[in-house]
Design a protein around this motif. Structure first.
Motif, PDB file in Angstrom:
ATOM      1  N   SER A 176     -79.743  13.631  -2.236  1.00  0.00           N
ATOM      2  CA  SER A 176     -81.056  13.862  -1.622  1.00  0.00           C
ATOM      3  C   SER A 176     -81.023  13.608  -0.128  1.00  0.00           C
ATOM      4  O   SER A 176     -81.761  14.243   0.639  1.00  0.00           O
ATOM      5  N   ASP A 177     -80.171  12.678   0.299  1.00  0.00           N
ATOM      6  CA  ASP A 177     -80.037  12.406   1.729  1.00  0.00           C
ATOM      7  C   ASP A 177     -79.541  13.660   2.457  1.00  0.00           C
ATOM      8  O   ASP A 177     -79.997  13.969   3.565  1.00  0.00           O
ATOM      9  N   GLY A 178     -78.624  14.385   1.830  1.00  0.00           N
ATOM     10  CA  GLY A 178     -78.156  15.642   2.419  1.00  0.00           C
ATOM     11  C   GLY A 178     -79.272  16.657   2.522  1.00  0.00           C
ATOM     12  O   GLY A 178     -79.400  17.369   3.525  1.00  0.00           O
ATOM     13  N   VAL A 179     -80.107  16.734   1.478  1.00  0.00           N
ATOM     14  CA  VAL A 179     -81.251  17.657   1.507  1.00  0.00           C
ATOM     15  C   VAL A 179     -82.206  17.268   2.627  1.00  0.00           C
ATOM     16  O   VAL A 179     -82.691  18.120   3.380  1.00  0.00           O
ATOM     17  N   ALA A 180     -82.486  15.972   2.744  1.00  0.00           N
ATOM     18  CA  ALA A 180     -83.431  15.508   3.761  1.00  0.00           C
ATOM     19  C   ALA A 180     -82.933  15.818   5.168  1.00  0.00           C
ATOM     20  O   ALA A 180     -83.709  16.245   6.041  1.00  0.00           O
ATOM     21  N   ARG A 181     -81.649  15.632   5.419  1.00  0.00           N
ATOM     22  CA  ARG A 181     -81.104  15.903   6.748  1.00  0.00           C
ATOM     23  C   ARG A 181     -81.165  17.395   7.079  1.00  0.00           C
ATOM     24  O   ARG A 181     -81.514  17.784   8.197  1.00  0.00           O
ATOM     25  N   GLU A 182     -80.813  18.230   6.103  1.00  0.00           N
ATOM     26  CA  GLU A 182     -80.865  19.678   6.333  1.00  0.00           C
ATOM     27  C   GLU A 182     -82.314  20.133   6.531  1.00  0.00           C
ATOM     28  O   GLU A 182     -82.591  20.982   7.389  1.00  0.00           O
ATOM     29  N   ASP A 200     -80.279  28.395   4.892  1.00  0.00           N
ATOM     30  CA  ASP A 200     -79.176  28.458   3.926  1.00  0.00           C
ATOM     31  C   ASP A 200     -78.594  27.069   3.682  1.00  0.00           C
ATOM     32  O   ASP A 200     -78.194  26.734   2.565  1.00  0.00           O
ATOM     33  N   GLY A 201     -78.532  26.258   4.740  1.00  0.00           N
ATOM     34  CA  GLY A 201     -78.043  24.893   4.582  1.00  0.00           C
ATOM     35  C   GLY A 201     -78.923  24.079   3.655  1.00  0.00           C
ATOM     36  O   GLY A 201     -78.430  23.304   2.821  1.00  0.00           O
ATOM     37  N   VAL A 202     -80.230  24.255   3.769  1.00  0.00           N
ATOM     38  CA  VAL A 202     -81.163  23.552   2.876  1.00  0.00           C
ATOM     39  C   VAL A 202     -80.954  24.020   1.435  1.00  0.00           C
ATOM     40  O   VAL A 202     -80.937  23.208   0.505  1.00  0.00           O
ATOM     41  N   ARG A 203     -80.786  25.321   1.270  1.00  0.00           N
ATOM     42  CA  ARG A 203     -80.591  25.851  -0.084  1.00  0.00           C
ATOM     43  C   ARG A 203     -79.310  25.307  -0.719  1.00  0.00           C
ATOM     44  O   ARG A 203     -79.288  24.936  -1.892  1.00  0.00           O
ATOM     45  N   ARG A 204     -78.227  25.273   0.055  1.00  0.00           N
ATOM     46  CA  ARG A 204     -76.978  24.741  -0.494  1.00  0.00           C
ATOM     47  C   ARG A 204     -77.117  23.270  -0.871  1.00  0.00           C
ATOM     48  O   ARG A 204     -76.604  22.834  -1.899  1.00  0.00           O
ATOM     49  N   ALA A 205     -77.814  22.517  -0.021  1.00  0.00           N
ATOM     50  CA  ALA A 205     -78.011  21.097  -0.325  1.00  0.00           C
ATOM     51  C   ALA A 205     -78.857  20.919  -1.587  1.00  0.00           C
ATOM     52  O   ALA A 205     -78.588  20.035  -2.411  1.00  0.00           O
ATOM     53  N   ALA A 222     -83.184  18.712 -11.711  1.00  0.00           N
ATOM     54  CA  ALA A 222     -82.339  19.888 -11.502  1.00  0.00           C
ATOM     55  C   ALA A 222     -83.169  21.159 -11.428  1.00  0.00           C
ATOM     56  O   ALA A 222     -82.945  22.023 -10.566  1.00  0.00           O
ATOM     57  N   THR A 223     -84.144  21.296 -12.316  1.00  0.00           N
ATOM     58  CA  THR A 223     -84.981  22.498 -12.342  1.00  0.00           C
ATOM     59  C   THR A 223     -85.803  22.639 -11.075  1.00  0.00           C
ATOM     60  O   THR A 223     -85.887  23.722 -10.482  1.00  0.00           O
ATOM     61  N   LEU A 224     -86.395  21.520 -10.635  1.00  0.00           N
ATOM     62  CA  LEU A 224     -87.228  21.585  -9.435  1.00  0.00           C
ATOM     63  C   LEU A 224     -86.385  21.875  -8.196  1.00  0.00           C
ATOM     64  O   LEU A 224     -86.780  22.661  -7.331  1.00  0.00           O
ATOM     65  N   ALA A 225     -85.211  21.262  -8.100  1.00  0.00           N
ATOM     66  CA  ALA A 225     -84.335  21.519  -6.955  1.00  0.00           C
ATOM     67  C   ALA A 225     -83.920  22.990  -6.907  1.00  0.00           C
ATOM     68  O   ALA A 225     -83.853  23.599  -5.833  1.00  0.00           O
ATOM     69  N   THR A 226     -83.650  23.577  -8.071  1.00  0.00           N
ATOM     70  CA  THR A 226     -83.273  24.993  -8.126  1.00  0.00           C
ATOM     71  C   THR A 226     -84.444  25.880  -7.714  1.00  0.00           C
ATOM     72  O   THR A 226     -84.266  26.877  -6.987  1.00  0.00           O
ATOM     73  N   LYS A 227     -85.654  25.531  -8.172  1.00  0.00           N
ATOM     74  CA  LYS A 227     -86.845  26.298  -7.769  1.00  0.00           C
ATOM     75  C   LYS A 227     -87.017  26.280  -6.253  1.00  0.00           C
ATOM     76  O   LYS A 227     -87.306  27.304  -5.628  1.00  0.00           O
ATOM     77  N   MET A 228     -86.838  25.111  -5.677  1.00  0.00           N
ATOM     78  CA  MET A 228     -86.991  24.999  -4.225  1.00  0.00           C
ATOM     79  C   MET A 228     -85.933  25.804  -3.496  1.00  0.00           C
ATOM     80  O   MET A 228     -86.202  26.413  -2.461  1.00  0.00           O
ATOM     81  N   ALA A 229     -84.711  25.801  -4.019  1.00  0.00           N
ATOM     82  CA  ALA A 229     -83.624  26.548  -3.377  1.00  0.00           C
ATOM     83  C   ALA A 229     -83.888  28.049  -3.406  1.00  0.00           C
ATOM     84  O   ALA A 229     -83.428  28.781  -2.522  1.00  0.00           O
ATOM     85  N   ARG A 230     -84.622  28.521  -4.403  1.00  0.00           N
ATOM     86  CA  ARG A 230     -84.909  29.953  -4.533  1.00  0.00           C
ATOM     87  C   ARG A 230     -86.172  30.372  -3.792  1.00  0.00           C
ATOM     88  O   ARG A 230     -86.480  31.566  -3.722  1.00  0.00           O
ATOM     89  N   ALA A 231     -86.912  29.412  -3.241  1.00  0.00           N
ATOM     90  CA  ALA A 231     -88.139  29.720  -2.515  1.00  0.00           C
ATOM     91  C   ALA A 231     -87.811  30.255  -1.122  1.00  0.00           C
ATOM     92  O   ALA A 231     -86.719  30.014  -0.594  1.00  0.00           O
ATOM     93  N   PRO A 232     -88.742  30.985  -0.489  1.00  0.00           N
ATOM     94  CA  PRO A 232     -88.479  31.524   0.858  1.00  0.00           C
ATOM     95  C   PRO A 232     -88.254  30.445   1.906  1.00  0.00           C
ATOM     96  O   PRO A 232     -87.473  30.646   2.848  1.00  0.00           O
TER      97      PRO A 232
END
Length: 335
Positions: A176-182, A200-205, A222-232
């Motif tokens: 999550s720290d990686g997600v927060a930084r991106e 793209d960096g946020v999506r990969r994180a 996992a499901t919520l993180a994937t949903k967020m990665a697929r959002a615009p």
């Protein structure tokens, strides 16, 4: 408990002969004669068993099981495994030399070497070479546990230094720290082409976070993180939602139950459900009076007893409890 000195001396001589045979069989890096390898390894293990020297029979038994796997074509033989077995023979010879003065240090060394050898061999479990078998066969680890009544090589630690739940929270927080930084970099970046790379960096994180959560069976995260990665991730609300989600998972002070409830609410909010309205409560209902003040005073008293037992009465939390207790005594006389 160990065998008589005369038997130890006989064992050292006999084991030396078995080790000499094994050295001859393994002089060539190619796979040794499986039947001869097994015969010498089995004889060595039987001889070590008679000594009653703890740890030594386990080590010899591991070597025997490798020989059995080679004979049954359950082990692939290559240079790394060859070096591991040759190294084990060197260790075994040194331990045999110390059989007459066997102590805790030798016992620990024997068990450590046994586990190390088994760990290397576990990577070579297969019914065929990799070129012939594109998918590795899954073989139970029980194959490397003795079936002759000897103690198991590997044991589960009943009191591990780090529990599975603690490791889960640590790994989730790190991801999550990686997600927060991106997400922070994206939020502060100027509009332009660079935002595409940052997005793209946020999506990969987020996908990395999803993988970590999935590995622990935390499907809601996992499901919520994937949903967020697929959002615009083009508007401030989405970006703030990602940052808030990451900060939530990084909070190690939250209990597991509270974290689960917060993740559930974050999922609902992300899906467009309105946040629950906080009920407005009159301040009068929050004040203690009469019997309620007495009841609360008793709770504070019990908390202070805990501080007294711990020797932490000087801490700010204890001082705050003292002040509350004083106020409650005044409130107790009101109706």
């Amino acid at each position: 408990m160990s065998a008589p000195q005369a038997l130890i001396e006989f064992f050292q001589k006999e084991a030396g002969e078995y080790l000499d045979r094994l050295d001859q069989l393994l002089a060539d890096p190619a796979a040794p004669d499986a039947a001869a390898f097994l015969a010498s390894a089995r004889a060595l293990r039987g001889s070590a068993t008679m000594t009653r020297l703890e740890g030594l029979p386990d080590f010899a038994s591991t070597l025997e099981r490798i020989a059995t796997g080679l004979r049954d074509q359950e082990l692939r033989w290559d240079q790394r495994l060859h070096f591991a077995v040759r190294g084990a023979l060197v260790e075994l010879r040194q331990l045999v030399d110390k059989a007459a003065v066997w102590a805790d240090a030798e016992q620990r060394r024997a068990r450590t070497q046994s586990v190390a050898l088994a760990s290397v061999a576990a990577g070579y479990l297969s019914t065929s070479a990799p070129a012939e078998s594109p998918t590795a066969q899954v073989v139970p680890i029980s194959r490397f546990f003795p079936d002759d009544g000897m103690p198991a090589i590997l044991q589960r630690n009943p009191k591990p230094a780090v529990t599975l739940a603690q490791r889960f929270r640590s790994d989730i927080a790190a991801a999550s720290d990686g997600v927060a930084r991106e997400a922070a970099a994206l939020a502060t970046s100027p509009a332009g082409p660079s935002q595409l790379a940052l997005t793209d960096g946020v999506r990969r994180a987020l996908l990395g976070l999803s993988d970590v959560a999935e590995s622990y069976g935390a499907s809601s995260i996992a499901t919520l993180a994937t949903k967020m990665a697929r959002a615009p991730l083009v508007n401030s609300a989405e970006r703030a939602g990602v940052q808030g989600f990451a900060q939530l998972l990084m909070d190690r002070e939250l209990s597991d139950g509270h974290l689960a409830a917060q993740v559930k609410q974050t999922n609902l909010t992300w899906n467009g459900a309105p946040a629950p309205q906080v009920a407005i409560v009159s301040i009068d209902s929050l004040l203690y009076r009469g019997h309620s003040a007495v009841a609360r005073a008793r709770e504070v008293r019990d908390q202070l007893k805990v501080h007294w037992q711990r020797g932490s009465l000087a801490q700010p939390e204890a001082q705050s409890l003292f002040e509350e207790l004083s106020d409650l005594l005044d409130l107790a006389v009101t109706t």
